[in-house]
Design a protein around this motif. Structure first.
Motif, PDB file in Angstrom:
ATOM      1  N   SER A 101      -0.360  -0.112  -8.961  1.00 34.46           N
ATOM      2  CA  SER A 101       0.696  -1.094  -8.669  1.00 34.46           C
ATOM      3  C   SER A 101       0.099  -2.346  -8.044  1.00 34.46           C
ATOM      4  CB  SER A 101       1.743  -0.482  -7.730  1.00 34.46           C
ATOM      5  OG  SER A 101       2.434   0.569  -8.359  1.00 34.46           O
ATOM      6  N   ALA A 152      -0.029   3.890  -6.326  1.00 32.27           N
ATOM      7  CA  ALA A 152      -0.048   2.744  -5.414  1.00 32.27           C
ATOM      8  C   ALA A 152      -1.194   1.793  -5.766  1.00 32.27           C
ATOM      9  CB  ALA A 152      -0.187   3.235  -3.973  1.00 32.27           C
ATOM     10  N   LEU A 193       5.708   6.532  -0.072  1.00 30.53           N
ATOM     11  CA  LEU A 193       4.811   7.615  -0.448  1.00 30.53           C
ATOM     12  C   LEU A 193       5.072   8.844   0.399  1.00 30.53           C
ATOM     13  CD1 LEU A 193       1.383   5.770  -0.911  1.00 30.53           C
ATOM     14  CD2 LEU A 193       2.960   6.563  -2.677  1.00 30.53           C
ATOM     15  N   LYS A 238       5.402  -2.547  -8.944  1.00 32.00           N
ATOM     16  CA  LYS A 238       5.582  -1.111  -8.897  1.00 32.00           C
ATOM     17  C   LYS A 238       6.098  -0.618 -10.248  1.00 32.00           C
ATOM     18  CE  LYS A 238       6.746  -1.247  -3.988  1.00 32.00           C
ATOM     19  NZ  LYS A 238       7.790  -0.994  -2.967  1.00 32.00           N
TER      20      LYS A 238
END
Length: 418
Positions: free
Chosen positions: A41, A38, A4, A47
């Protein structure tokens, strides 16, 4: 988290090379989008573009959602799933219809040029910024469609009891501020559940207005009405007798007590009120009528006007005593609607003066729609067992109302207050 951070750095580098960009707002959008990716996921176990044994579903595109912030509106793209759903509740709280309506009314008032320092403070507390007519128009259309569908929905269940009342919010009309009558009809259907039957806005509580309103309820399917509870508005009473043939009328005991005590000196009010309450403590209507006559005789020497009013209201005050005894307390007054009116006033006081009639219907209608949804899934107001005999034909010479002993226990199970 490292991934990230890399994505965010790359994005910030890209922004720094572009012109005509709001760095703060776009950076905020990027951070939130990464957090949502995120989060989703973690929810699905994989992901983006990743295949794992733990994956429970797949992504299925995005849906747009505006997010009002202190730096303006941020257009977010919320991930969609093939199975199930995803919503970032840690960031966005789903607005209920009444809350959306309140935001909409504040926006309309602001754009209509009626903003004040107080209105600006309210807008700030709601987290609004960047108000524009197209945004208000989109929100208005969605809310109006929902409220209109609720207001005109078919009434497919019989209602034995109906409460009617009105409140008077202020509305801006033709460059003037006027009070408009917002009338509400509340019913209890054959299953014992409360339901909002309808609502309407008018200039005043005239007989013609009430007739039109009640006829609209009948046209939508209102049937089975046996008792109407309201205050002693003459136009309303006449409309009930014209439209709801065969229904009895119960005068609100609370309103009547206020009216009669207005003719009693301050020091004697408690004494007179105590005398009148003995009427409603009687075991049946016959005993109630006898006690009322007795109280009239006791009050006449000292408070003749109060005694006269009590005598004239005899049948209207005791109409509820012809119905199941466990229902008496709630049938004797319009308190169920009074509580609902107070909730509407509480939720609308931030507006104070509505920009127009449509905004009043939008906000108050959304509150009623929200309340009705809660009642539908909540506990019954009266037990279904105690309601059933009201709609069953009784043998000749037999009272169709159930004995109090049979219904008292059932109603005690559903008693929850209002």
């Amino acid at each position: 988290m490292t991934e990230l951070s890399i994505d965010l750095v790359e994005y910030l580098d890209k922004l720094s090379m572009e012109s005509d960009v709001d760095l703060l707002r776009d950076s905020l959008k990027m951070v939130v989008q990464l957090l949502m990716e995120a989060d989703v996921s973690h929810q699905i176990g994989a992901k983006k573009y990743e295949r794992t044994p733990e994956r429970v579903t797949q992504r299925n595109g995005y849906r747009d959602r505006g997010w009002e912030t202190r730096v303006g509106e941020v257009e977010l793209e919320i991930p969609k799933l093939r199975e199930g759903s995803y919503y970032p509740e840690w960031l966005l709280e789903p607005r209920r219809p009444a809350e959306k309506a309140l935001v909409n009314v504040v926006q309309e008032a602001y754009i209509a040029g009626v903003s004040t320092r107080k209105m600006e403070e309210v807008i700030g507390k709601l987290g609004l910024s960047g108000l524009d007519k197209s945004k208000v128009s989109r929100m208005t259309k969605a809310l109006d469609d929902e409220v209109e569908a609720f207001q005109n929905r078919p009434l497919d269940k019989r209602c034995a009891y109906v409460w009617l009342d009105a409140l008077y919010p202020k509305v801006r009309q033709n460059h003037r501020i006027v009070s408009q009558a917002f009338v509400i009809a509340l019913g209890v259907d054959e299953t014992g559940h409360r339901t909002i039957l309808g609502f309407q806005v008018g200039a005043a509580e005239t007989e013609a207005f009430w007739v039109e309103f009640l006829r609209s309820l009948v046209k939508r399917g209102l049937t089975g009405v046996q008792l109407v509870i309201s205050d002693a508005h003459e136009g309303l009473k006449n409309a009930v007798s014209k439209v709801l043939n065969g229904a009895s009328w119960q005068r609100c005991r609370v309103h009547f007590m206020r009216n009669v005590l207005a003719h009693v000196s301050k020091g004697d009010k408690k004494l007179v009120a105590a005398h009148i309450r003995t009427i409603f403590a009687q075991p049946d209507r016959g005993a109630g009528c006898q006690q009322l006559d007795k109280v009239v005789g006791e009050l006449a020497p000292s408070w003749p006007k109060a005694a006269e009013l009590l005598g004239q209201a005899k049948h209207d005050l005791l109409a509820h005593m012809s119905f199941p005894k466990p229902h008496w307390k709630r049938l004797a007054s319009s308190n169920p609607l009074e509580r609902l009116n107070r909730e509407i006033r509480r939720r609308t006081k931030v507006v104070q003066i509505f920009p127009d009639e449509a905004s009043l219907i939008r906000l108050a209608g959304a509150i009623l729609m929200e309340t009705n949804d809660e009642w539908t899934v909540g506990r019954r107001y009266f037990s279904e067992k105690s309601m059933r005999p009201l709609f069953e034909p009784a043998p000749p010479g037999v009272d169709h109302r159930p004995p109090a002993a049979e219904t008292k226990q059932a109603d005690a199970k559903v008693h929850h207050g209002t």
